[in-house]
Design an enzyme around this catalytic site. Sequence first.
Site, PDB file in Angstrom:
ATOM      1  N   ASN A   9       0.861  -1.190   0.000  1.00 25.43           N
ATOM      2  CA  ASN A   9       0.000   0.000   0.000  1.00 25.43           C
ATOM      3  C   ASN A   9       0.896   1.239   0.000  1.00 25.43           C
ATOM      4  O   ASN A   9       1.533   1.537   1.005  1.00 25.43           O
ATOM      5  CB  ASN A   9      -0.886  -0.041   1.258  1.00 25.43           C
ATOM      6  CG  ASN A   9      -1.680   1.233   1.471  1.00 25.43           C
ATOM      7  OD1 ASN A   9      -1.791   2.068   0.564  1.00 25.43           O
ATOM      8  ND2 ASN A   9      -2.234   1.383   2.664  1.00 25.43           N
ATOM      9  N   LYS A  11       0.001   4.327  -0.242  1.00 21.31           N
ATOM     10  CA  LYS A  11      -0.632   5.509   0.373  1.00 21.31           C
ATOM     11  C   LYS A  11      -0.441   6.742  -0.517  1.00 21.31           C
ATOM     12  O   LYS A  11      -0.467   6.622  -1.726  1.00 21.31           O
ATOM     13  CB  LYS A  11      -0.055   5.709   1.785  1.00 21.31           C
ATOM     14  CG  LYS A  11      -0.163   4.427   2.616  1.00 21.31           C
ATOM     15  CD  LYS A  11       0.124   4.621   4.070  1.00 21.31           C
ATOM     16  CE  LYS A  11      -0.056   3.271   4.779  1.00 21.31           C
ATOM     17  NZ  LYS A  11       0.079   3.378   6.234  1.00 21.31           N
ATOM     18  N   HIS A 101      -9.616   1.259   4.960  1.00 22.48           N
ATOM     19  CA  HIS A 101      -8.292   1.377   5.591  1.00 22.48           C
ATOM     20  C   HIS A 101      -8.420   2.299   6.810  1.00 22.48           C
ATOM     21  O   HIS A 101      -9.180   3.269   6.785  1.00 22.48           O
ATOM     22  CB  HIS A 101      -7.271   1.937   4.602  1.00 22.48           C
ATOM     23  CG  HIS A 101      -5.882   1.903   5.154  1.00 22.48           C
ATOM     24  ND1 HIS A 101      -5.418   2.877   6.004  1.00 22.48           N
ATOM     25  CD2 HIS A 101      -4.880   1.004   5.017  1.00 22.48           C
ATOM     26  CE1 HIS A 101      -4.174   2.568   6.361  1.00 22.48           C
ATOM     27  NE2 HIS A 101      -3.825   1.438   5.769  1.00 22.48           N
ATOM     28  N   GLU A 103      -6.736   4.622   7.918  1.00 22.01           N
ATOM     29  CA  GLU A 103      -6.530   6.061   7.677  1.00 22.01           C
ATOM     30  C   GLU A 103      -7.797   6.697   7.087  1.00 22.01           C
ATOM     31  O   GLU A 103      -8.099   7.859   7.359  1.00 22.01           O
ATOM     32  CB  GLU A 103      -5.300   6.267   6.776  1.00 22.01           C
ATOM     33  CG  GLU A 103      -4.027   6.057   7.584  1.00 22.01           C
ATOM     34  CD  GLU A 103      -2.823   5.546   6.803  1.00 22.01           C
ATOM     35  OE1 GLU A 103      -2.834   5.609   5.558  1.00 22.01           O
ATOM     36  OE2 GLU A 103      -1.867   5.085   7.457  1.00 22.01           O
ATOM     37  N   GLU A 178      -5.349  -4.908  10.693  1.00 21.27           N
ATOM     38  CA  GLU A 178      -4.315  -3.913  10.926  1.00 21.27           C
ATOM     39  C   GLU A 178      -4.635  -3.126  12.196  1.00 21.27           C
ATOM     40  O   GLU A 178      -5.424  -2.172  12.153  1.00 21.27           O
ATOM     41  CB  GLU A 178      -4.251  -2.941   9.750  1.00 21.27           C
ATOM     42  CG  GLU A 178      -3.974  -3.601   8.424  1.00 21.27           C
ATOM     43  CD  GLU A 178      -3.475  -2.599   7.400  1.00 21.27           C
ATOM     44  OE1 GLU A 178      -2.335  -2.749   6.964  1.00 21.27           O
ATOM     45  OE2 GLU A 178      -4.213  -1.660   7.069  1.00 21.27           O
ATOM     46  N   GLY A 184       2.399   2.338  10.833  1.00 17.73           N
ATOM     47  CA  GLY A 184       3.341   3.437  10.661  1.00 17.73           C
ATOM     48  C   GLY A 184       4.024   3.866  11.946  1.00 17.73           C
ATOM     49  O   GLY A 184       4.660   4.913  12.002  1.00 17.73           O
ATOM     50  N   SER A 224       3.355  -1.993  10.433  1.00 11.34           N
ATOM     51  CA  SER A 224       4.810  -2.000  10.648  1.00 11.34           C
ATOM     52  C   SER A 224       5.471  -3.319  10.249  1.00 11.34           C
ATOM     53  O   SER A 224       6.406  -3.780  10.900  1.00 11.34           O
ATOM     54  CB  SER A 224       5.149  -1.635  12.091  1.00 11.34           C
ATOM     55  OG  SER A 224       4.726  -0.302  12.365  1.00 11.34           O
TER      56      SER A 224
END
Length: 267
Positions: A9, A11, A101, A103, A178, A184, A224
């Site tokens: 991904n 992003k 996702h 985010e 996730e 991240g 991560s």
Amino acid sequence: MRRPAAFGNWKMYKRPAEAREAAAEIAARLAGSPRRADVALFPAFPALEAVAAALRAGPGGPGQVALGAQDLFWEDEGPYTGEVSGPMLAGAGCRYVLVGHSERRQLFGETDEATGRKVRAALRAGLVPVLCVGETLAEREAGDTEAVVVRQVRSGLAPAFEGPGERPGPLDLLVAYEPVWAIGTGRNASAADAAQVIARIREAARPFLGPEGAQQLRVLYGGSVKPENIGEFARHPEIDGALVGGASLEPAAFVRIVEEIEQEAGG
Ligand code: PGA
């Protein structure tokens, strides 16, 4: 046996030219070995065509590495400025699309209800949705991890299984677990912890897919993931590969992750 997957991904990184170059390098590094995992790259929308072209022309030929998008809207077309639909993504060469996702959920207010509509729209367009689920740190600390993830799985899947029409099967979609606190941050879940939640995800999918279908449902870990820690996840029988953010931006690192996943799969 579930076929593992290694998804990158990207992003909001990489302009089209950079994305083309990275995709070509990944395809070149992977060429020459048979794929034992489904490998896909998820660039930003403006880079989809460039990456599709690079993958078609790559030394391994088309099919070595597939293309995915990071989001879609649930209508096929209409006056929705700024949105992108499933048929558009399919037309641009996508096979996969991320849905929900963290985010999107955290930063853009995406709701459980929206993820359900998006999964259904993706399937309608012939795309394979990758439903992303995961708890925040506060939810984990409150002991709510499984409840949150189960709610997200149910909301994400229910609309696709309601009403008339063909019911999706376990191969039509994937789930990525996730944990938000691991994305991240450099702080990953342990494989044992992730596997426990993933087992719960398969259980939550059972009413939709049936017992066998739920067993065949592929669930990835994300958060991560790096070449240094992928082995632990890849070896765990409950975990079917990884959705990789940061480390997928670096072609050599992503390829090492793919190779580790394939090694564990190939036996
Ligand atoms: P990360 O991102 O690997 O950079 O933690 C994972 C993701 O957001 O899919």
